[in-house]
Design an enzyme around this catalytic site. Structure first.
Site, PDB file in Angstrom:
ATOM      1  N   GLU A 141       0.817  -1.216   0.000  1.00 46.28           N
ATOM      2  CA  GLU A 141       0.000   0.000   0.000  1.00 46.28           C
ATOM      3  C   GLU A 141       0.851   1.266   0.000  1.00 46.28           C
ATOM      4  O   GLU A 141       0.466   2.290  -0.551  1.00 46.28           O
ATOM      5  CB  GLU A 141      -0.942   0.020   1.204  1.00 46.28           C
ATOM      6  N   PHE A 195     -11.652  -6.959  13.638  1.00 43.28           N
ATOM      7  CA  PHE A 195     -10.559  -7.415  12.784  1.00 43.28           C
ATOM      8  C   PHE A 195     -10.207  -6.330  11.758  1.00 43.28           C
ATOM      9  O   PHE A 195     -11.081  -5.792  11.087  1.00 43.28           O
ATOM     10  CB  PHE A 195     -10.970  -8.703  12.069  1.00 43.28           C
ATOM     11  N   GLN A 196      -8.955  -6.026  11.654  1.00 47.42           N
ATOM     12  CA  GLN A 196      -8.431  -4.992  10.742  1.00 47.42           C
ATOM     13  C   GLN A 196      -9.074  -3.629  10.984  1.00 47.42           C
ATOM     14  O   GLN A 196      -9.238  -2.833  10.054  1.00 47.42           O
ATOM     15  CB  GLN A 196      -8.561  -5.424   9.275  1.00 47.42           C
ATOM     16  N   LYS A 207     -17.426  -0.376   5.521  1.00 43.83           N
ATOM     17  CA  LYS A 207     -17.873  -1.350   4.529  1.00 43.83           C
ATOM     18  C   LYS A 207     -19.383  -1.273   4.284  1.00 43.83           C
ATOM     19  O   LYS A 207     -19.845  -1.377   3.148  1.00 43.83           O
ATOM     20  CB  LYS A 207     -17.492  -2.760   4.975  1.00 43.83           C
ATOM     21  N   MET A 238      24.457   8.332   3.096  1.00 45.46           N
ATOM     22  CA  MET A 238      24.320   9.643   3.717  1.00 45.46           C
ATOM     23  C   MET A 238      24.556   9.573   5.226  1.00 45.46           C
ATOM     24  O   MET A 238      25.229  10.417   5.806  1.00 45.46           O
ATOM     25  CB  MET A 238      22.937  10.248   3.415  1.00 45.46           C
TER      26      MET A 238
END
Lengths: 158, 565
Positions: free
Chosen positions: B50, B112-113, B162, B473
């Site tokens: 993502e 969940f999630q 949802k 760096m």
């Protein structure tokens, strides 16, 4: 510099919608600004709420706070007050054994009174300028208050 | 019409003219993905992470000037995308990122999630929404696109539970937006502009300080006109590379921590800074109290909060830089361009004293050579993305940029892993140009899974890995400021980058010499498939010159002078 810690009062008019208060407080914490007190309530007959924020900082910091607040999408107006009427309320709870007459007299001098009496405790209130409320709370401490709650300041431009 | 929330997302994207969406499906966003399956109006590019979806959308937006769109699921899908949101926020890139959320009935139950997505994105987006009713969706999506692209651009996050994507409601996208509390100020105050022009006419050593806002406002060609009409020299910030062409006589170079000696000295000696769409970032100013100490400051910016945030502006002008510069051009006759010849001469002397250069004094290739060589071979024909680190600074210093939107890099947030997915977005937005990603052996591993996306979708990004087996760096700072204690920066153990590219179906090259590099680049351009060109470069090269953090611009560490052979 005396300027650095100067106390400022800012009013913010915001759209009264979900999570708008977090947007404001996140901005303060995220950018490292102080909040001394914050009050919020809906503005009657409108879709807006008014926040009164007491903060501190230099002119430069306050200017940044004002601009950053303005950048938030739901913020309509930001005022940094110069000439204002400012009030704060405090509630104080005392044991019933304390001198209720003394306390009532003191509170009366600060636009207050006894507002509730129970079996073991009584509650007094005052409403005055924040500085005067502070002063009263110092004096009242010798009456052994069990609890004190302050409302935070609300303000209106003159 | 009465449609579902998921269909509304599709219809809104179509109405906004979106042609490409980057994303990754998951449970909470499945209703929307079901509608994506059924439509043919825009492309969906499935990235393999993502974070990469958002960076690709950023690259797409930076190259095209349009709003980038990414689509992700709830929970980890969203948290993976946060780095991209923060990156876009810091660099003012217009994005609309739509995430799925658990159904309304489960919000707050640690489902969940489930994660408080708007709570997390609040501080790294321009604005965000949690949609609680599908009937709000048309307005919210329309607002999201408008807010993302207008004013100072930025990412807008829309979180949709949802059940809201399943809910049927009325969809009418022709609604007028009524954003009473959001009215960006785009036109500069004419009196302030006039005063600024008078100040410029009076100045003896003025300098244009050009920032990324010029690119955002599509004002580069107006700015070129202004610079040429006034004859006033200009420095560019990192974000503004390409606003002026590299061969413009009036362009000094980039300023700041790794800016050129001449640019930083000019900024230190100027008597008037003309800031256009730049924000006086700490990497630009060095020690603030010493920055352009004797100069007045004109500051043009669309974001009032950027003005006088760090450096006090004597002539603050809030407005879209394009409008303001156009108005400045109207009174440009006030300024006599021949007047600054002595000042330009002073700057030429700075340039001759310490030019931006490097020494070819090692057996291994110098990274700067690689960048210059790509510039010689591809020049204007390539769009240049980078990751973050030494290679990024060298690219900003040495690539011959000729136009705005040619340069795509993570400036504000400094996100390693940005380059490859961004370069994919750039290629999709600008298919006629070669899409190069200059990267390091550290950065490339932070989104190398995107090889799969690039192979699948035939996005021929050429990744040039300047491999010094170091996190270069950080290693440079350790060498300079931590007494050479190279803590956790030695990357001697590495994958075989050639095989890595090949494992996904791309092409890999490992090159040690100039000849090998030229051959590999030619082949990569010809093959038109995603490639890794691993260039073995000098391990201990430092980015020079350098203003140490917190130091003054005029106190630079300089490249050691060497006798010319």
């Amino acid at each position: 510099m005396q300027d650095e810690s100067a106390r400022r009062v800012i009013s913010v008019i915001v759209v009264n919608e979900a999570s708008v208060l977090s947007r404001i407080t996140d901005l303060f914490s995220g950018r490292g600004y102080n909040i001394t007190s914050l009050t919020v309530a809906p503005i009657p007959d409108s879709r807006y709420s008014r926040l009164t924020i007491v903060t501190s900082g230099s002119i430069r910091v306050i200017e940044q706070i004002t601009k950053q607040l303005h950048k938030l999408i739901p913020v309509l107006k930001v005022y940094e007050h110069a000439d204002l009427v400012e009030k704060e309320m405090a509630l104080m709870k005392f044991p019933i054994s304390e001198n209720i007459t003394d306390i009532a007299t003191l509170c009366a001098a600060y636009n207050g009174k006894i507002v509730n009496v129970g079996d073991n405790v009584f509650i007094a209130m005052v409403a005055d300028e924040p500085k005067r409320v502070e002063n009263l709370l110092k004096i009242i401490s010798k009456y052994n208050p069990k609890e004190i709650v302050r409302s935070g300041a609300v303000a209106l431009e003159r | 019409m009465q449609i579902s929330g998921a269909q509304m997302v599709i219809e809104a994207l179509i109405a906004e003219g979106v042609d490409t969406v980057f994303g990754y499906p998951g449970g909470a966003i499945m209703n929307v993905y079901d509608e994506i399956y059924k439509q043919n109006s825009f492309h969906h590019i499935l990235t393999r992470h993502e974070q990469a979806a958002v960076h690709a959308a950023e690259g797409y937006s930076k190259a095209s000037g349009k709003v980038g769109v990414a689509l992700i699921t709830s929970g980890p899908g969203f948290t993976n995308a946060v780095t991209g949101l923060a990156d876009a926020y810091m660099d003012s890139i217009p994005l609309v990122v739509i995430s799925g959320q658990v159904p309304m009935s489960l919000i707050g139950t640690d489902a969940f999630q489930e994660i408080d997505a708007v709570g997390i994105s609040r501080s790294c987006t321009k604005h965000n929404y949690l949609v609680t009713d599908a009937s709000d969706l048309p307005r919210i999506l329309k607002e999201a696109f408008y807010i993302a692209a207008s004013g100072r651009p930025g990412p807008v996050h829309v979180d949709i539970p949802k059940d809201v994507t399943a809910q049927i409601a009325e969809f009418d996208y022709s609604i007028e937006l009524n954003l009473e509390t959001y009215k960006p100020h785009v036109k500069g105050n004419p009196r302030q502009i006039k005063k600024a022009m008078e100040a410029i006419a009076k100045a003896k050593r003025p300098i244009f300080y050009l920032g990324g806002g010029i690119v955002n406002s599509n004002a580069a060609y107006e700015v070129r006109d202004l610079v040429h009409a006034t004859g006033i020299p200009a420095v560019e910030t990192f974000m503004a590379r390409g606003v002026l062409s590299h061969d413009d006589d009036l362009l000094i170079s980039m300023l700041g921590m790794h800016g050129s000696y001449a640019a930083n000295m000019a900024m230190s000696e100027t008597d008037l800074v003309i800031g256009l769409g730049a924000r006086f970032d700490d990497r630009v100013t060095g020690k603030l109290s010493e920055f352009a100490k004797n100069a007045g400051v004109i500051h043009v910016d669309i974001d009032p909060a950027s003005i006088s945030k760090l450096v006090k502006a004597d002539f603050p002008i809030v407005g879209d830089v394009k409008n303001v510069v156009k108005e400045m051009l109207e009174s440009v006759s006030l300024i006599n361009p021949t007047k600054y010849e002595a000042w330009r001469e002073t700057i030429r002397n700075f340039e001759e004293l310490h030019p931006l250069t490097y020494h070819e004094d090692s057996d291994r290739l110098k990274p700067q050579w690689v960048i210059q060589r790509v510039g010689e071979l591809l020049g204007d024909g390539a769009n240049i993305s980078t990751d973050v680190g030494q290679h990024q600074m060298w690219t900003a210093q040495f690539y011959p940029f000729t136009r705005p939107r040619q340069w795509i890099s993570s400036g504000g947030l400094g996100t390693m892993g940005f380059g490859f997915p961004a370069a994919m977005g750039v290629k999709v937005a600008s298919p006629d140009k070669i899409s190069i990603n200059f990267t390091g052996d550290g950065s490339i591993l932070m989104n190398c899974q995107e090889l799969m996306t690039a192979v699948e979708k035939k996005i021929p990004v050429i990744n040039i890995i300047l491999n010094n087996n170091y996190l270069g760096m950080v290693r440079q700072w350790q060498t300079l400021f931590y007494n050479k204690r190279h803590s956790q920066t030695d990357l001697s153990v590495q994958p075989d980058f050639v095989k890595l590219a090949e494992a996904f179906g791309g092409i890999g090259y490992r090159v040690h010499t100039k000849e090998e590099f030229d051959a590999a680049l030619r082949d990569a351009v010809e093959k038109n498939i995603v490639t890794f060109i691993e260039v073995i470069v000098e391990r201990l090269e430092n980015v020079m010159p350098m203003v140490p953090a917190g130091g003054s611009l005029f106190n630079m560490m300089l490249l050691e002078k060497k006798e010319k052979k």
